[in-house]
Design a protein around this motif. Sequence first.
Motif, PDB file in Angstrom:
ATOM      1  N   TYR A  18       0.848  -1.211   0.000  1.00  0.00           N
ATOM      2  CA  TYR A  18       0.000   0.000   0.000  1.00  0.00           C
ATOM      3  C   TYR A  18       0.879   1.255   0.000  1.00  0.00           C
ATOM      4  O   TYR A  18       0.668   2.157   0.778  1.00  0.00           O
ATOM      5  N   ASP A  71      -2.311  -9.740  12.535  1.00  0.00           N
ATOM      6  CA  ASP A  71      -1.873 -10.584  11.426  1.00  0.00           C
ATOM      7  C   ASP A  71      -0.669  -9.992  10.699  1.00  0.00           C
ATOM      8  O   ASP A  71      -0.697  -8.839  10.280  1.00  0.00           O
ATOM      9  N   ARG A  80       1.002 -19.985   1.094  1.00  0.00           N
ATOM     10  CA  ARG A  80       0.398 -20.551  -0.118  1.00  0.00           C
ATOM     11  C   ARG A  80       0.754 -22.030  -0.156  1.00  0.00           C
ATOM     12  O   ARG A  80       1.813 -22.429   0.332  1.00  0.00           O
ATOM     13  N   SER A 115      -3.268 -20.574   4.239  1.00  0.00           N
ATOM     14  CA  SER A 115      -3.821 -19.444   3.501  1.00  0.00           C
ATOM     15  C   SER A 115      -4.078 -19.873   2.063  1.00  0.00           C
ATOM     16  O   SER A 115      -3.237 -20.535   1.460  1.00  0.00           O
ATOM     17  N   LEU A 150     -12.391  -5.741   2.766  1.00  0.00           N
ATOM     18  CA  LEU A 150     -13.020  -4.539   2.202  1.00  0.00           C
ATOM     19  C   LEU A 150     -12.689  -4.413   0.714  1.00  0.00           C
ATOM     20  O   LEU A 150     -12.786  -3.325   0.152  1.00  0.00           O
ATOM     21  N   THR A 184      -5.477  -1.088   8.130  1.00  0.00           N
ATOM     22  CA  THR A 184      -5.507   0.374   8.015  1.00  0.00           C
ATOM     23  C   THR A 184      -4.287   0.990   8.679  1.00  0.00           C
ATOM     24  O   THR A 184      -3.682   0.398   9.564  1.00  0.00           O
ATOM     25  N   ARG A 185      -3.971   2.201   8.222  1.00  0.00           N
ATOM     26  CA  ARG A 185      -2.893   2.973   8.850  1.00  0.00           C
ATOM     27  C   ARG A 185      -3.485   4.143   9.647  1.00  0.00           C
ATOM     28  O   ARG A 185      -2.752   4.999  10.098  1.00  0.00           O
ATOM     29  N   LYS A 186      -4.816   4.196   9.734  1.00  0.00           N
ATOM     30  CA  LYS A 186      -5.441   5.400  10.298  1.00  0.00           C
ATOM     31  C   LYS A 186      -6.300   5.098  11.523  1.00  0.00           C
ATOM     32  O   LYS A 186      -7.110   4.161  11.503  1.00  0.00           O
ATOM     33  N   ARG A 216     -10.228   4.908  11.083  1.00  0.00           N
ATOM     34  CA  ARG A 216     -10.683   3.692  10.393  1.00  0.00           C
ATOM     35  C   ARG A 216     -10.498   2.455  11.266  1.00  0.00           C
ATOM     36  O   ARG A 216     -11.291   1.511  11.196  1.00  0.00           O
TER      37      ARG A 216
END
Length: 334
Positions: free
Chosen positions: A26, A51, A133, A162, A212, A287-289, A292
């Motif tokens: 991101y 995680d 994987r 996963s 999301l 999220t980094r915020k 949120r």
Amino acid sequence: MKKRILGKDLEVSAVGLGCMGMSHAYGPAADKKEMTELLAQAVEMGYTFFDTAEVYGTPENPHDNEELLGTALRPYRDQIVLASKCGIRFDETSSAVNKPLIPDGRPETIKKSAEGSLKRLNTDHLDLYYIHRIDKNVPIEETAGAMKELIEAGKITHWGISEADEDTLRRACKVCPVTAVQNRYSMMYRDYEALFPVLEELQIGFVAFSPLANGFLSAKYNKDSKFAEGTDYRSVMPQFSPEAIDKNQEMLRYLEEIADKKDATPAQISLAWMLAKKPWIVPIPGTRKYGRLLENAQASEVELTDQEVRELDKMLDTVPMSEVFGGSRVEEKK
Ligand SMILES: NC(=O)c1ccc[n+]([C@@H]2O[C@H](COP(=O)([O-])OP(=O)(O)OC[C@H]3O[C@@H](n4cnc5c(N)ncnc54)[C@H](OP(=O)(O)O)[C@@H]3O)[C@@H](O)[C@H]2O)c1
């Protein structure tokens, strides 16, 4: 925050925190000090499920995310569930933004990776350790055997897979019971609903990643949204293209309407929808915020009735919807 049980006995907050985006995929890695504060705030809010993975980092610092969590979460280690992953590396020869993944599920690789993760995460055990994987070149029984040995040695307490499928899960469980799968799941990617009966039967929890649709379902992104080229996977994700944004408007409008009715936000409806489906589904939005982080935590308070979930499903089955990012390509071992 409310709690949920994964597998037979792993208690986690109903919404977990996916930490990947703080270091990887991101844009450039986020500021360490800010993320350290955010992680402490997450614990205060009631998040107990964090995680990460050994490969969440940057070319300069490939294990950035585990190092961040190892320091930031150390004061809270006894109160939280730490999950990490092993068994892939990136194909650094590729020039793609989202480099292909090279799987490696060999027992010796898993054991070596576990030692590295324990060290970076500043802990003597991991609560949940996934193979990131499935490696088609290594029978899953061998991978499961390595996980069993790690459990017996007290280095991990639970394991998971996963991007798991039914056949792999059934075979793996015969060697060592699997606590959780971690698969992609969102209103825009529902393929793994077909796995629900198998998970129910085997008593395996479902940790939903990218719940999301990489932020898209929050309805906060539009054609003016800018993503760092080269480091932000969203710059190549199909749902963020201008055409996709047009195509998905009706779906987002519907989500906004429901959100208004429920005094919630579209992101909260997206998370509440999957929480309402099964008591053993746990989304891990990233999220980094701060705002949120709080918004996503509070999604666990938004209750949707069975009827509302059915209506949402019907809408998702019929509304125009663009393609959504389905993950980086998995290569054969090199
Ligand atoms: N097992 C695997 O192979 C795998 C693959 C991918 C991800 N994961 C795990 O799943 C976690 C979550 O997946 P993800 O980060 O890819 O996707 P996601 O949680 O669906 O979306 C994350 C994005 O949504 C934004 N966002 C989050 N909450 C929001 C809100 N309430 N309103 C508006 N925007 C919001 C974030 O931006 P801001 O930071 O700007 O808020 C971030 O860009 C990862 O952190 C990782 O731990 C696992």
